[in-house]
Design an enzyme around this catalytic site. Structure first.
Site, PDB file in Angstrom:
ATOM      1  N   HIS A 174       2.651  -4.574  26.437  1.00 10.59           N
ATOM      2  CA  HIS A 174       2.785  -4.911  27.870  1.00 10.59           C
ATOM      3  C   HIS A 174       2.368  -6.355  28.150  1.00 10.59           C
ATOM      4  O   HIS A 174       1.775  -6.650  29.184  1.00 10.59           O
ATOM      5  CB  HIS A 174       1.972  -3.934  28.729  1.00 10.59           C
TER       6      HIS A 174
ATOM      7  N   ASP B  49      17.014  -2.359  32.744  1.00 10.98           N
ATOM      8  CA  ASP B  49      15.833  -2.485  31.874  1.00 10.98           C
ATOM      9  C   ASP B  49      16.343  -2.837  30.483  1.00 10.98           C
ATOM     10  O   ASP B  49      16.792  -1.963  29.742  1.00 10.98           O
ATOM     11  CB  ASP B  49      15.067  -1.151  31.902  1.00 10.98           C
TER      12      ASP B  49
HETATM   13  N1  GLY Z   1      10.314  -2.489  30.865  1.00  9.69           N
HETATM   14  C1  GLY Z   1       9.602  -1.287  30.850  1.00  9.69           C
HETATM   15  C2  GLY Z   1      10.059  -0.391  29.794  1.00  9.69           C
HETATM   16  O1  GLY Z   1      10.796  -0.814  28.924  1.00  9.69           O
HETATM   17  O2  GLY Z   1       9.786   0.772  29.796  1.00  9.69           O
HETATM   18 MN    MN Z   2      12.307   0.697  29.237  1.00 11.20          MN
HETATM   19 MN    MN Z   3      12.016  -2.571  29.175  1.00  3.57          MN
END
Ligand code: GLY
Ligand code: MN
Ligand code: MN
Length: 472
Positions: free
Chosen positions: A275, A303
């Protein structure tokens, strides 16, 4: 249904227009209404589906509060995902009440119209315009909530709320129920069943409708374009924050409102911090850069993670690890289809990764042994995906009745295997501090899946070609 501008908008646009000027004023308003078109049918149908599950009960869904950042400065406002899913309404200080039963009713409480405040804070609908624009049955000023809720809860069996999300809100709901109870002598019954409204909405949110799929495709395209530009901009000596700025600029330039989560822009060893969000280091020649970033478009998240060499060419060990993660991702994606269980992509990825860790001499032993003892977790310690939608880790259970959920068309999930090699003793030469993740967004279709994020290149050849062309 189209959004129709109301007369109370008109003072904002050429307030003194007369005669011929009124013509261009009308043109502007027409253009604005096209921009603001709200697909009310979509939200009406979602509310109707919720109402149908309530029987004689009532659902109360508030939007998110505004959050102070420091002193009198606020964080950028983000509405609550459940509330938005049912209304399309983006203003703070609003509550939706859905009344079930034979005559379902959809009632919106929102801020009052206030021309004085609007000079400072911008347009607000007010109950009258909100009722028309968002096609609810009734709309009232938010200050009427305490007065109207007890009467809406009278003689209702159950009340469905965001239970436990906010102690102040919970107390308020109990207050309304108590008010009804205090009127028992006049013959009204209070709800004696309090339920979590999210359990009803989660299952609806899990399978995306056409409106949502269109937005998620666009969010994927915008985010993919931002990743391409990041690859083209990256060079030794650039900083992580400079590349973060490129991503954010591209998101906004293409019309997304915000990043869907804090972008991770992690050069070299920083990629092994899962993170990592400091994004403040300089990028070194010979290192990889891991970027996990996606935009939010009209509420919907993309994402995406890509990992690529800062100097445009993978080294031998980097390439070996990268190809392994890519193969694991391909194996996982191949399992995504209706009828598959939630754990299948993860299990497929782990199997490929575990064998790869043995082949690369990162781990000793047999495949069965590595899987059984879970020693692969030294290099791959997270799950392979999550639901994606209005929230980046979207609503919806992963198991029902103790078994992994079955994938169905319309669900959207991420597929994001990785490999993170910390510099511990025994790691072969050249492999320490390599961190790779490759993350795509998969929409389950009738027969398999559609990758919503495929505009971001991910084969070694495509990445090196894109970076070479740019640096040439
Ligand atoms: N960016 C957050 C995840 O990949 O879960
Ligand atoms: Mn993710
Ligand atoms: Mn991600």
């Amino acid at each position: 249904m189209m959004w129709v501008p109301r007369n109370d908008w008109l003072p904002w646009i050429a307030p003194h227009a007369k005669g011929a000027e009124a013509g261009w004023r009308a043109t502007i308003i027409q253009a604005m209404s096209a921009q603001c078109a709200i697909n009310t049918a979509v939200y009406q149908s979602r509310r109707a589906r919720l109402a149908a599950q309530l029987e004689n009960g009532v659902a109360i869904v508030p939007t998110a509060p505004e959050q102070i950042r420091n002193r009198d400065a606020h964080y950028p406002y983000r509405y609550d995902s459940y509330f938005y899913y049912l209304t399309g309404f983006r203003e703070p200080e609003a509550v939706l009440v859905v009344v079930g039963g034979e005559k379902p009713q959809h009632i919106l409480f929102c801020r009052e119209k206030n021309l004085e405040r609007e000079i400072w804070d911008g347009y607000r609908y007010g109950p009258d315009a909100a009722r028309e624009t968002f096609a609810v049955d009734a709309a009232f000023c938010i200050t009427e909530l305490d007065a109207r809720l007890p009467e809406l809860l009278a003689d209702r069996s159950a009340v469905h709320v965001h239970l436990g999300a906010d102690a102040v809100w919970d107390a308020r709901v109990l207050g309304w129920i108590n008010t009804v109870r205090n009127r028992a002598r006049s013959g009204v019954a209070a709800p004696n069943d309090i339920r979590d409204v999210r359990t009803l909405i989660d299952d609806m949110r899990l399978r995306k409708d056409e409106h949502e799929v269109a937005l998620m495709r666009r969010a994927g395209d915008i985010s993919g374009a931002a990743h391409r530009l990041a690859m083209q901009t990256t060079r030794p000596g650039a900083t992580e924050y400079e590349i973060e700025a490129v991503l954010q600029h591209e998101f906004r330039r293409r019309g997304a409102q915000a990043p869907a989560y804090t972008p991770i822009v992690a050069g070299g060893a920083n990629a092994c911090v899962l993170h990592y969000v400091e994004n403040n280091a300089a990028l070194q020649d010979g290192d990889l850069l891991l970027i996990d970033a996606g935009c939010e478009l009209d509420g919907y998240a993309a994402d995406i993670t890509r990992t690529f060499p800062v100097n445009g060419r993978f080294s031998g060990p980097q390439r070996a690890v990268y190809e392994l993660v890519l193969a694991a991702q391909a194996a996982a994606i191949a399992t995504v289809k209706p009828g598959a269980r939630w754990n299948e992509p993860h299990d497929a990825a782990v199997k490929v990764l575990a064998q790869g860790f043995i082949d690369l001499k990162l781990l000793a032993g047999t495949l069965d042994g590595v899987l059984e003892q879970e020693t692969y977790k030294q290099f791959y310690m997270h799950r392979t995906g999550h639901w994606l939608g209005l929230d980046v880790h979207d609503a919806g259970e992963y198991k029902t009745d103790g078994v992994w959920r079955e994938l169905q068309s319309g669900m959207v999930l991420t597929v994001e295997p990785g490999c993170y090699i910390r510099p511990v003793p025994g790691v072969p030469e050249g492999f320490a501090d390599i961190g790779v993740r490759i993350e795509d967004d998969a929409l389950v279709t009738a027969k398999g899946c559609e990758i919503l994020s495929d505009s971001a290149p991910k084969s070694v050849t495509d990445i090196e070609a894109l970076m070479r062309n740019h640096h040439a």
